[in-house]
Every structure is written in C-alpha cells, then in structure tokens.
Design a protein around this motif. Structure first.
Motif, short mmCIF file in Angstrom:
data_model
loop_
_atom_site.label_atom_id
_atom_site.label_comp_id
_atom_site.label_asym_id
_atom_site.label_seq_id
_atom_site.Cartn_x
_atom_site.Cartn_y
_atom_site.Cartn_z
N ARG A 22 42.34 -14.44 49.07
CA ARG A 22 41.70 -15.55 48.37
C ARG A 22 42.47 -15.90 47.11
O ARG A 22 42.19 -16.89 46.46
N LEU A 23 43.43 -15.06 46.74
CA LEU A 23 44.19 -15.27 45.50
C LEU A 23 45.13 -16.45 45.64
O LEU A 23 45.78 -16.63 46.67
N ARG A 24 45.20 -17.24 44.58
CA ARG A 24 46.07 -18.41 44.53
C ARG A 24 46.75 -18.45 43.16
O ARG A 24 46.18 -18.05 42.16
N ASP A 73 50.43 -27.86 41.58
CA ASP A 73 50.78 -27.15 42.81
C ASP A 73 50.02 -25.84 42.91
O ASP A 73 49.86 -25.12 41.93
N VAL A 74 49.56 -25.51 44.13
CA VAL A 74 48.82 -24.27 44.38
C VAL A 74 49.51 -23.52 45.51
O VAL A 74 49.83 -24.12 46.55
N LEU A 113 54.76 -14.44 46.97
CA LEU A 113 54.42 -15.69 47.65
C LEU A 113 55.36 -15.88 48.82
O LEU A 113 56.40 -15.23 48.91
N ASP A 114 55.01 -16.80 49.71
CA ASP A 114 55.87 -17.14 50.83
C ASP A 114 57.15 -17.76 50.29
O ASP A 114 57.12 -18.77 49.58
N ALA A 115 58.29 -17.18 50.60
CA ALA A 115 59.58 -17.63 50.06
C ALA A 115 59.93 -19.04 50.53
O ALA A 115 60.62 -19.78 49.82
N GLU A 116 59.47 -19.44 51.70
CA GLU A 116 59.78 -20.78 52.22
C GLU A 116 59.05 -21.87 51.45
O GLU A 116 59.56 -22.97 51.28
N LEU A 161 54.69 -19.96 32.65
CA LEU A 161 53.24 -19.79 32.61
C LEU A 161 52.58 -20.30 33.88
O LEU A 161 52.80 -21.43 34.30
N VAL A 162 51.78 -19.44 34.53
CA VAL A 162 51.02 -19.80 35.73
C VAL A 162 49.59 -19.29 35.57
O VAL A 162 49.32 -18.43 34.75
N ASP A 163 48.69 -19.83 36.38
CA ASP A 163 47.30 -19.39 36.39
C ASP A 163 47.02 -18.73 37.74
O ASP A 163 47.39 -19.26 38.78
#
Length: 116
Positions: free
Chosen positions: A25-27, A33-34, A47-50, A58-60
């Motif tokens: 469920r993590l994003r 962009d998500v 994350l998926d490299a593709e 900085l990200v949330d």
C-alpha cells in the motif's frame, strides 16, 4: 533461472513485480507523480526501475492516503529491475503543529467563563 528462455524469465519477473505492487500500500509522491513502493526497509525503499526516474531530493511516503514521512532521498543502485533509494533524512509527518511548551498532564482542556 538462467536455464529458462529469455521471454519466460521476463514474464516471471513482470509477474513478480505486479504481485509486489498489489501487496504494498506504500506509495512515494514526488510533486504530482506517484510511484508504488515494491520494498521498504528502515534505511530506504525500492521502486520499479522501468517506471521510476532516478529520484533525488524531497519526497513524501504514504500508506494508502495516510501521510507517513517526508524523506530526503538519493538513488543508490539498480538491482533485479528495482531502483533502490536510501534515506538521508526521514521525518514523521504530523497533522498538527508541535507545541512550543510543556503541557501539564492534568491541565484543563478549556476555561469556563465566570457567569456571576
């Protein structure tokens, strides 16, 4: 798995990634962009490299719609179709401003006006 034909290996890898995306469920949100998190550990995530660019800054981090952390990240390496990111800083998200004073344990919740 080196003994399997290339198209079978690619199909198995795609199915594995799809399964990981469904279970998590993590994003990670960067601007608008998500990206779904495939793996998460105390010092980073992957994350998926593709799909994911080489994120930096900085990200949330969200669990569904709940904001968990604001993170300063750097891309570290690509491994088995996953891009790994390491936390430089990870701060828990809060829904109210922190107090700038110590609150007494049995302090009154509010004041009752004197009506007399």
């Amino acid at each position: 798995m080196d003994f399997l034909p290339k198209d079978v290996r690619e199909g198995l890898e795609a199915a594995r990634k799809r399964d990981m995306k469904k279970r998590s469920r993590l994003r990670v949100r960067v601007n608008d962009d998500v990206f779904p998190v495939l793996k998460y550990w105390d010092k980073g995530f992957s994350l998926d490299a593709e799909r994911a660019p080489h994120l930096r800054g900085l990200v949330d981090l969200y669990d569904g719609s709940r904001h968990l952390y604001q993170c300063l990240i750097v891309a570290s390496e690509e491994e088995m179709g996953q891009m790994r990111y390491e936390f430089k800083r990870s701060t828990a998200a809060v829904d109210k401003a922190p107090l700038d004073f110590a609150r007494e344990e049995n302090a009154p919740v509010g004041l009752i006006p004197n009506m007399g």
